[in-house]
Design an enzyme around this catalytic site. Structure first.
Site, PDB file in Angstrom:
ATOM      1  CE1 TYR A 153     -25.328  -3.784 -13.835  1.00 53.31           C
ATOM      2  CE2 TYR A 153     -26.926  -2.150 -13.115  1.00 53.31           C
ATOM      3  CZ  TYR A 153     -25.833  -2.505 -13.881  1.00 53.31           C
ATOM      4  OH  TYR A 153     -25.229  -1.561 -14.682  1.00 53.31           O
TER       5      TYR A 153
ATOM      6  CE  LYS B  90     -18.612   3.612 -13.861  1.00 53.11           C
ATOM      7  NZ  LYS B  90     -19.495   4.709 -13.496  1.00 53.11           N
TER       8      LYS B  90
END
Length: 395
Positions: A205, A301
């Protein structure tokens, strides 16, 4: 009209609908799955593929894990990159858990194969689907089979709306009976699938003053990468050379990190939004997966929330049939939403921490860097990130 009956009618053959059918089958409960698209389409539709530990456990425990364990890439940490330096968050040390990179389309293939292996009803390319009588004990689904001259009416005890954000099930609930919360982010992701070995053995990231970048992978020879762009971005403006140049700039480090490139097999724009509807139930209709909630992809998610939804829904339906106990059905929406909102919180935090929005100032940039500096220097903060990333317990 042809009339049929089942215990649970499931609209949508994505991960939510197919896994729910599998979980019900293991409990001896009959279901019919209806899907508007073809089998080829749903098995080739590329989506993210970061599986939480709890999702891996569910697939393993229900006999769906053989190919996942053979082909999936287990990651025991994640790399955060900012100000030209890389910091590793060790999931295994902080939580005792890990994540597995295994494409959503691969999960769908495994579920379809399992469904057909036990001769479960799975009907593709159905049209004119609508749900009716939702507030009665005999809700029904009307639809048309491919090439059929008449409708089929499927009478059910329960209907599971697993047909995604744009499906018909949530739209069938009266507006007065549902409340929706929606947020659109002022940026998007330009994602590519490239024939190139991953430049890192774990996800990266990257925070950069030019915008966010993410390095992921699908296999030892195929990389999946993303970079922040504007929501109205035109793919025509992004040549392959420009994409690789921008990714290299945003992923660069002070110690000379080299990004491996290769032919781009696919590219597309992914919008960033958050959405939740409450409740996730209306009468005998129960919503699961993307139908009742969407999370920005930064926290990985989406599919994991769908797995938690249908695990709880299967448990509640089983209690109804085995013990005439409706308490878990009554608790379904509240139980799911507690997890959903925690995932929305984490995903929104990840998004706001790594992305630069329009109008972002140098002050905002410094706050983001201070947040990341604190995160990577505090064990408590790292543990919080790790606990959320590998997945909160499915209880």
């Amino acid at each position: 009209m042809e009339r049929q009956r089942t215990q649970v009618g499931i609209v949508g053959a994505g991960p939510a609908g197919l896994l729910l059918a599998h979980l019900l089958h293991l409990r001896g409960i009959e279901s019919v799955v209806l899907e508007a698209r073809s089998r080829t389409y749903i098995e080739s539709r590329l989506r993210a593929g970061v599986l939480e530990q709890g999702t891996v456990d569910v697939l393993t425990e229900t006999g769906l894990g053989e190919r996942m364990h053979r082909q999936g890439l287990v990651h025991e940490g994640v790399l955060l990159r900012f100000a030209g330096r890389t910091h590793r968050i060790d999931f295994r040390e902080l939580t005792g858990k890990a994540i597995t990179v295994y494409g959503q389309h691969e999960v769908v293939r495994d579920l379809v194969a399992a469904r057909l292996a036990y001769d479960g009803s799975l009907r593709f390319e159905v049209t004119d689907v609508r749900v009716e009588n939702l507030e009665t004990e005999r809700p029904r689904i009307r639809y048309r089979e491919p090439g059929a001259t008449q409708e089929t009416e499927l009478e059910c005890d329960f209907i599971a709306g697993c047909d995604g954000f744009h499906g018909i099930c949530r739209a069938s609930i009266p507006e007065s009976e549902i409340r929706c919360f929606d947020r659109e982010f002022p940026f998007a992701w330009l994602g590519i699938l490239a024939e190139a070995p991953p430049s890192s053995h774990e996800l990266i990231y990257a925070h950069h003053e030019r915008g966010f970048a993410l390095l992921s992978m699908r296999s030892p020879t195929v990389s999946r990468l993303y970079l922040q762009c504007t929501p109205n971005e035109s793919l025509d403006a992004w040549s392959d050379d420009r994409i690789w140049s921008e990714l290299s700039a945003r992923l660069a480090t002070r110690d000379g990190f080299v990004l491996k490139d290769g032919p781009i097999l696919q590219k597309g724009i992914t919008s960033m939004r958050a959405f939740v509807c409450e409740p996730m139930r209306h009468g005998r209709l129960f919503l699961a997966g993307d139908a009742p909630h969407i999370v920005p992809p930064t926290g990985a998610k989406g599919m994991n929330l769908a797995v938690a939804d249908v695990r709880w829904l299967a448990e509640a339906v089983e209690a109804f049939y085995r013990r005439s106990d409706e308490s878990l059905l009554e608790q379904y929406s509240e139980r799911c939403l507690r997890r959903v909102w925690k995932a929305e919180r984490f995903s929104s935090w990840m998004t706001s921490t790594f992305h630069r929005g329009p109008g972002s100032t140098d002050f905002d940039l410094r706050i983001q860097l201070a947040e990341l500096d604190y995160l990577t220097s505090s064990v408590s903060a790292q543990r919080s990130l790790a606990e959320n990333y590998v997945g909160l317990p499915i209880q």
